[in-house]
Design an enzyme around this catalytic site. Structure first.
Site, short mmCIF file in Angstrom:
data_model
loop_
_atom_site.label_atom_id
_atom_site.label_comp_id
_atom_site.label_asym_id
_atom_site.label_seq_id
_atom_site.Cartn_x
_atom_site.Cartn_y
_atom_site.Cartn_z
N SER A 23 0.81 -1.22 0.00
CA SER A 23 0.00 0.00 0.00
C SER A 23 0.84 1.26 0.00
CB SER A 23 -0.94 -0.01 1.21
OG SER A 23 -0.20 -0.22 2.41
N ASN A 110 -2.64 -2.36 12.83
CA ASN A 110 -4.09 -2.12 12.75
C ASN A 110 -4.49 -0.85 13.47
OD1 ASN A 110 -4.00 -4.55 11.48
ND2 ASN A 110 -5.09 -5.71 13.05
N THR A 155 -38.89 28.26 -11.59
CA THR A 155 -39.26 26.90 -11.16
C THR A 155 -39.46 26.14 -12.46
OG1 THR A 155 -41.64 27.35 -11.14
CG2 THR A 155 -40.48 27.70 -9.06
N HIS A 156 -39.07 24.88 -12.50
CA HIS A 156 -39.12 24.08 -13.73
C HIS A 156 -38.29 24.73 -14.85
CE1 HIS A 156 -42.63 22.09 -11.85
NE2 HIS A 156 -42.98 23.33 -11.53
N SER A 277 -11.93 27.15 -27.89
CA SER A 277 -12.10 25.97 -28.73
C SER A 277 -10.95 25.93 -29.73
CB SER A 277 -13.43 26.06 -29.47
OG SER A 277 -13.38 25.29 -30.66
N LYS A 283 -15.51 30.85 -29.56
CA LYS A 283 -15.96 30.18 -28.33
C LYS A 283 -15.21 30.62 -27.08
CE LYS A 283 -18.60 27.05 -28.04
NZ LYS A 283 -18.54 25.70 -28.58
N GLU A 290 -18.17 23.09 -15.88
CA GLU A 290 -18.52 21.76 -16.40
C GLU A 290 -17.70 20.67 -15.71
OE1 GLU A 290 -18.12 22.04 -20.66
OE2 GLU A 290 -19.69 23.56 -20.78
N TYR A 317 -10.21 -6.02 12.31
CA TYR A 317 -9.54 -5.57 11.08
C TYR A 317 -9.52 -6.66 10.03
CZ TYR A 317 -6.08 -3.96 7.76
OH TYR A 317 -5.47 -3.58 6.60
N LYS A 325 -8.55 3.86 1.19
CA LYS A 325 -7.67 5.02 1.01
C LYS A 325 -7.69 5.70 -0.35
CE LYS A 325 -4.81 3.14 4.57
NZ LYS A 325 -5.70 1.94 4.66
#
Ligand code: ARG
Length: 461
Positions: A23, A110, A155-156, A277, A283, A290, A317, A325
């Site tokens: 690990s 542990n 709304t909506h 872009s 653009k 995003e 354990y 992790k």
């Protein structure tokens, strides 16, 4: 291959098995926590007369030198060691000889790993809280600047009623404030020290668990040694809270993306937080928003992963728990990074107030207030609702707003209209009349802002 065990084995570990089991590539993340835990453990062993003061001194000096050499790049943490615990112990023995072999007295990996993970997570919880407070400050600044900036509320995703930018931002303040509170709650509940739990059953050495707990900044020691080594609830709580933070950031990102679109034009993301872009020269893309929205799934994934890993594990354990992790570290890094980037983007974003105002005005957002006007002039609400519906249809047909109709036109549909209708349905009136606690008026939002200012002061001072 440097392992801490091997006495009862007659054959070396298969290479693939070694790699599968190791690990170090990810638990090196809590190298500093491992050293900090060892320091306190050693001090306690000496205080309790389990090791001598000379051994304590030698071990502490050895730990210091290992930490320094790793920090300044003289010593590299390599895959030659199975995990970070083996790395530290092997290097300690290399450097100081015999006393180094006493470091692990009364301790198991542990409880050691349980401690390291808890210490690391605790510092991450604090860091997330700091990042969130920075974001709250940006939101509060925008609120203060915009208690009179009118925009449509939706709304909506349909225009609903006029609100202010301060009001809209205030909703996010509330969400991120709850996130801050979740960090404090998690910290309080997780702040118990597993060190001294041993492998599972405690130890036969007279450890002073309260001492180690308090030296490491814990409220106390975990009450049950089996729970101490096998509890990962705090991690699940933190990943769940981080998932909620990401959900909030993702909703906010979605709004910024919509507001920044050519069609809406409510905001302009600063050049320093936009991308272009490779083919379309015109653009200017909201990639940061995003990406924040996109990375949300990845943080949810980490939560699902640990929940699933933990669900079938018998006490105490089991090696499955090593899987707590990698994805968790990734989720912490991802969320903390997203909060910081989002705050920077928000802080530098400009709001096109005129566009927002026009959008509110041209979207019939005052239709509810127009109906309320008729109610105040003796028309029953259900009838008023129908009348305003007809008026909206009329306006859509003509491509105008309700305010653009002449009094004659209005009266021809309902005689209850008088000259004061125009004032009653202006955007300013619609907003300023909403005076209830938490509503959009300047007065209500100024109260909220005062509240938020003292809140921030109370958690930062
Ligand atoms: N690398 C292990 C983990 O992350 C450390 C604990 C190992 N304990 C053991 N008994 N094998 O969980």
């Amino acid at each position: 291959m440097a392992q801490l065990w091997g006495g009862r084995f007659t054959k070396a570990t298969d290479d693939l098995v070694y790699e599968f089991n190791a690990s170090i590539t990810f638990d090196k993340t809590f190298f500093h926590e491992d050293i900090a835990g060892s320091r306190v453990h050693v001090k306690m062993l000496s205080k309790q007369g389990i090791i001598t003061a000379e051994d304590e001194k030698a071990i502490l000096a050895g730990l210091d030198s290992i930490e320094q050499d790793v920090d300044n790049g003289k010593l590299e943490i390599t895959t030659e060691y199975e995990d970070i615990h083996s790395f530290v112990e092997a290097n300690l023995i290399d450097r100081i000889g015999e006393p180094g072999k006493k470091l692990h007295t009364g301790r198991s990996r542990n409880d050691q790993v349980a401690l390291d993970m808890r210490l690391y997570t605790r510092s991450q919880v604090d860091y997330t809280k700091e990042q969130l407070v920075d974001l709250l400050n940006v939101i509060l600044r925008i609120m203060k600047d915009n208690t009179s900036t009118i925009m449509p509320g939706f709304t909506h995703l349909q225009k609903a009623q006029p609100i202010t930018l301060a009001h809209h931002m205030g909703a996010y303040f509330e969400m991120f404030r709850r996130d801050v509170e979740r960090m404090s709650d998690i910290r309080r509940r997780m702040n118990y020290c597993p060190l001294g739990s041993g492998a599972l059953a405690g130890t036969t050495y007279p450890l002073d668990r309260d001492y180690t707990a308090s030296e490491l900044g814990f409220t106390g020691a975990c009450n049950n040694s089996m729970d101490g080594v096998s509890d990962r609830d705090y991690l699940i709580e933190y990943l769940s809270a981080l998932s909620t933070v990401m959900m909030h950031l993702s909703r906010f990102s979605e709004e910024v993306i919509i507001w920044n679109s050519n069609e809406y034009g409510f905001v302009e993301i600063d050049d320093s937080y936009s991308t272009g872009s490779s083919i379309m020269p015109q653009k200017k893309n909201p990639d940061i928003a995003e990406l924040v929205r996109g990375k949300t799934g990845r943080v949810y994934g980490a939560l699902m992963s640990i929940l699933t890993t933990m669900k079938g594990i018998p006490l105490a354990y089991n090696k499955d728990m090593q899987e707590d992790k990698e994805l968790a570290f990734d989720a912490m890094r991802t969320t903390n990074g997203c909060i910081q980037l989002f705050a920077g983007m928000l802080d530098t974003m400009s709001f096109n107030k005129d566009v927002m105002y026009e959008s509110a005005k041209l979207g019939f957002t005052n239709a509810t207030d127009a109906a309320d006007y008729l109610v105040n002039h003796g028309v029953p609400f259900r009838d008023a609702h129908g009348i305003i519906g007809q008026i909206v249809l009329y306006c859509i047909d003509k491509g105008i707003a309700i305010d653009d109709m002449s009094l004659e036109e209005l009266k021809s549909i309902c005689p209850a209209f008088e000259e004061d209708i125009y004032d009653a349905i202006s955007m300013e009136t619609c907003v300023s009349k909403r005076l209830t606690k938490g509503a959009c008026s300047k007065k209500s939002m100024e109260e909220a802002i005062a509240n938020y200012e003292s809140y921030i002061e109370s958690i930062t001072s």
